[in-house]
Design a protein around this motif. Sequence first.
Motif, PDB file in Angstrom:
ATOM      1  N   GLY A 174       0.925  -0.841  -0.176  1.00 45.12           N
ATOM      2  CA  GLY A 174      -0.296   0.283   0.513  1.00 45.12           C
ATOM      3  C   GLY A 174       1.152   1.244   0.027  1.00 45.12           C
ATOM      4  N   ALA A 175       2.003   1.050   1.217  1.00 45.61           N
ATOM      5  CA  ALA A 175       2.584   2.448   1.090  1.00 45.61           C
ATOM      6  C   ALA A 175       3.411   2.873  -0.340  1.00 45.61           C
ATOM      7  CB  ALA A 175       3.976   2.134   1.857  1.00 45.61           C
ATOM      8  N   ALA A 176       3.968   1.672  -1.071  1.00 43.57           N
ATOM      9  CA  ALA A 176       4.990   1.761  -2.702  1.00 43.57           C
ATOM     10  C   ALA A 176       3.644   2.226  -3.645  1.00 43.57           C
ATOM     11  CB  ALA A 176       5.246   0.438  -2.651  1.00 43.57           C
ATOM     12  N   ALA A 177       2.751   1.688  -3.492  1.00 40.68           N
ATOM     13  CA  ALA A 177       1.927   2.519  -4.441  1.00 40.68           C
ATOM     14  C   ALA A 177       1.070   3.398  -4.253  1.00 40.68           C
ATOM     15  CB  ALA A 177       0.109   0.974  -4.481  1.00 40.68           C
ATOM     16  N   ALA A 178       1.213   3.926  -3.469  1.00 43.78           N
ATOM     17  CA  ALA A 178       1.052   5.103  -2.431  1.00 43.78           C
ATOM     18  C   ALA A 178       1.521   6.484  -2.946  1.00 43.78           C
ATOM     19  CB  ALA A 178       0.502   5.731  -1.269  1.00 43.78           C
ATOM     20  N   GLY A 179       3.846   5.723  -2.670  1.00 45.25           N
ATOM     21  CA  GLY A 179       4.555   6.627  -3.275  1.00 45.25           C
ATOM     22  C   GLY A 179       4.505   6.444  -4.790  1.00 45.25           C
ATOM     23  N   GLY A 180       4.438   5.614  -5.588  1.00 47.85           N
ATOM     24  CA  GLY A 180       4.175   5.369  -6.466  1.00 47.85           C
ATOM     25  C   GLY A 180       3.299   6.306  -7.482  1.00 47.85           C
ATOM     26  N   ALA A 181       2.261   6.346  -6.647  1.00 45.16           N
ATOM     27  CA  ALA A 181       0.719   7.863  -7.548  1.00 45.16           C
ATOM     28  C   ALA A 181       1.130   9.028  -7.323  1.00 45.16           C
ATOM     29  CB  ALA A 181      -0.663   7.205  -6.287  1.00 45.16           C
ATOM     30  N   ALA A 182       1.619   9.217  -6.086  1.00 46.94           N
ATOM     31  CA  ALA A 182       2.419  10.615  -5.863  1.00 46.94           C
ATOM     32  C   ALA A 182       3.255  11.062  -6.425  1.00 46.94           C
ATOM     33  CB  ALA A 182       3.118  10.682  -4.316  1.00 46.94           C
ATOM     34  N   LEU A 183       4.626  10.046  -6.991  1.00 47.74           N
ATOM     35  CA  LEU A 183       5.661  10.385  -7.897  1.00 47.74           C
ATOM     36  C   LEU A 183       5.087  10.973  -9.536  1.00 47.74           C
ATOM     37  CD1 LEU A 183       8.415  10.311  -9.029  1.00 47.74           C
ATOM     38  CD2 LEU A 183       8.628   7.559  -8.815  1.00 47.74           C
ATOM     39  N   VAL A 184       3.940   9.858  -9.977  1.00 50.90           N
ATOM     40  CA  VAL A 184       3.052  10.130 -10.732  1.00 50.90           C
ATOM     41  C   VAL A 184       3.038  11.465 -11.065  1.00 50.90           C
ATOM     42  CG1 VAL A 184       1.231   9.528 -12.509  1.00 50.90           C
ATOM     43  CG2 VAL A 184       3.048   7.524 -11.497  1.00 50.90           C
ATOM     44  N   TYR A 185       1.500  12.222 -10.233  1.00 46.81           N
ATOM     45  CA  TYR A 185       0.807  12.861  -9.943  1.00 46.81           C
ATOM     46  C   TYR A 185       2.332  13.995 -10.296  1.00 46.81           C
ATOM     47  CZ  TYR A 185      -1.518  16.800  -7.463  1.00 46.81           C
ATOM     48  OH  TYR A 185      -1.662  18.123  -7.225  1.00 46.81           O
ATOM     49  N   GLY A 186       3.274  14.127  -8.974  1.00 45.77           N
ATOM     50  CA  GLY A 186       4.193  15.369  -8.885  1.00 45.77           C
ATOM     51  C   GLY A 186       4.586  15.251  -9.965  1.00 45.77           C
ATOM     52  N   SER A 187       5.055  14.382 -10.596  1.00 47.98           N
ATOM     53  CA  SER A 187       5.860  14.621 -12.233  1.00 47.98           C
ATOM     54  C   SER A 187       5.139  14.691 -13.085  1.00 47.98           C
ATOM     55  CB  SER A 187       6.588  13.754 -12.263  1.00 47.98           C
ATOM     56  OG  SER A 187       5.855  12.257 -12.602  1.00 47.98           O
ATOM     57  N   VAL A 188       4.130  13.790 -13.777  1.00 52.37           N
ATOM     58  CA  VAL A 188       2.407  14.174 -14.760  1.00 52.37           C
ATOM     59  C   VAL A 188       2.104  15.864 -14.453  1.00 52.37           C
ATOM     60  CG1 VAL A 188       1.240  13.819 -16.552  1.00 52.37           C
ATOM     61  CG2 VAL A 188       3.348  11.865 -15.536  1.00 52.37           C
ATOM     62  N   ILE A 189       1.263  15.437 -13.483  1.00 53.61           N
ATOM     63  CA  ILE A 189       0.200  16.113 -13.100  1.00 53.61           C
ATOM     64  C   ILE A 189       0.499  17.506 -12.596  1.00 53.61           C
ATOM     65  CG2 ILE A 189      -2.166  16.799 -12.528  1.00 53.61           C
ATOM     66  CD1 ILE A 189      -2.196  13.848 -12.596  1.00 53.61           C
ATOM     67  N   GLU A 190       1.114  17.598 -11.639  1.00 48.89           N
ATOM     68  CA  GLU A 190       1.527  19.076 -10.529  1.00 48.89           C
ATOM     69  C   GLU A 190       2.052  19.970 -11.455  1.00 48.89           C
ATOM     70  OE1 GLU A 190       1.788  20.577  -6.095  1.00 48.89           O
ATOM     71  OE2 GLU A 190       0.489  18.566  -6.559  1.00 48.89           O
ATOM     72  N   ARG A 191       3.140  19.745 -11.945  1.00 48.55           N
ATOM     73  CA  ARG A 191       4.113  20.351 -12.496  1.00 48.55           C
ATOM     74  C   ARG A 191       3.850  21.299 -13.498  1.00 48.55           C
ATOM     75  NH1 ARG A 191       7.769  18.735 -16.620  1.00 48.55           N
ATOM     76  NH2 ARG A 191       6.759  16.937 -17.553  1.00 48.55           N
ATOM     77  N   ASN A 192       2.643  21.540 -13.993  1.00 49.60           N
ATOM     78  CA  ASN A 192       1.888  21.587 -15.199  1.00 49.60           C
ATOM     79  C   ASN A 192       0.737  22.024 -15.232  1.00 49.60           C
ATOM     80  OD1 ASN A 192       3.783  21.212 -17.483  1.00 49.60           O
ATOM     81  ND2 ASN A 192       2.732  18.784 -17.675  1.00 49.60           N
ATOM     82  N   LEU A 193       0.445  22.506 -13.543  1.00 45.89           N
ATOM     83  CA  LEU A 193      -1.040  23.313 -12.813  1.00 45.89           C
ATOM     84  C   LEU A 193      -0.368  24.519 -12.524  1.00 45.89           C
ATOM     85  CD1 LEU A 193      -2.594  20.269 -10.951  1.00 45.89           C
ATOM     86  CD2 LEU A 193      -3.242  21.351 -13.149  1.00 45.89           C
ATOM     87  N   PHE A 194      -0.024  25.227 -13.820  1.00 49.15           N
ATOM     88  CA  PHE A 194       0.293  26.381 -13.441  1.00 49.15           C
ATOM     89  C   PHE A 194      -0.914  27.469 -12.705  1.00 49.15           C
ATOM     90  CE2 PHE A 194       2.764  24.360 -17.454  1.00 49.15           C
ATOM     91  CZ  PHE A 194       3.985  24.349 -17.080  1.00 49.15           C
ATOM     92  N   GLY A 195      -0.375  27.863 -11.949  1.00 50.47           N
ATOM     93  CA  GLY A 195      -1.380  29.042 -11.550  1.00 50.47           C
ATOM     94  C   GLY A 195      -0.758  30.398 -11.249  1.00 50.47           C
TER      95      GLY A 195
END
Length: 328
Positions: free
Chosen positions: A19-40
Amino acid sequence: MDADALRARLRTAGKLTLGAAAAGGAALVYGSVIERNLFGLREETLPILPAGQRPLKILHLADIHMSPGQSLKQKWLRRLVALEPDLVVNTGDNLSHRHAVKPLLDSLAPLMDVPGVFVPGSNDYYAPVMKNPFSYFTGPSKQPEDYGSRELPWREMHAAFGTAGWIDLTNRNQSLVVGRVRLDFTGVDDPHLQRDRYVGFPNGSSSADSAAHLRIAVTHAPYQRVLDQFTAGNADLILAGHTHGGQVCLPGYGALISNCDLPTWRARGLTYWDHQGRSVPLNVSAGLGTSRLAPIRFACRPEAVLLTLTPSPSATAREAPAGGLRLG
């Protein structure tokens, strides 16, 4: 403990680990694919203009870290001209690749018709290198010695900024009239590279006619020695970048590092910097990009900042409570 109980505990531990590995992987994908392009856009209002002046809009850009192919960032930057700023302040680290000057200038082209000032950061001069991310917890990042092999075309970028009329504040000062107010600027080269040399504000900016002036200090990296110099020199506003707001933050807590000696709670936002009895507004932008070798943001969205300056009820610097006051 019998065998069945042991097996049950091992299964539970295995599930928690997965579970921890899955959560860490999801956070990595979110941070590298989504949030870094959420310009505000972060918007702030500061009552620091001389009496009788109309509001003045300053667009603060920091840490664009442009690389070829970053089309989302390029399109978003081009749309910022719709904010109709009166002034653009660029606090450096525009580049992250030796072929990034053209896409950067294309992105900033609409804004380069607006009066502007700029200072460089280390990643304007030199391309980034791979670093151990845990080394940031031991202090500000160290620059490798192979500068020559990593030099970026910063002269071409600076020449284009200058041709557009933007003022280079690299260890320099200069004045600029915007609307009906004279803005007196001072800036330094990148303190992270220890290239800063404070030259003070233009002559006359502390004269008896100082009510007609506003003194703005600009740096890439907000090291305390530089902020103290600006404050002692009677700055009315300090603008900086460099920190990336911490870049990878803990939700509900904030930045873990600032990559300089600035306290982490000041790594993003508008606060007051206190020194020798004066208290000066300090805006630190979380910036719009990341190093191309560490393309992730978490709980720290990329940002540009629109500061709207309005007339001050007082011509003196305001007092802030001990420890400073967070405004945003």
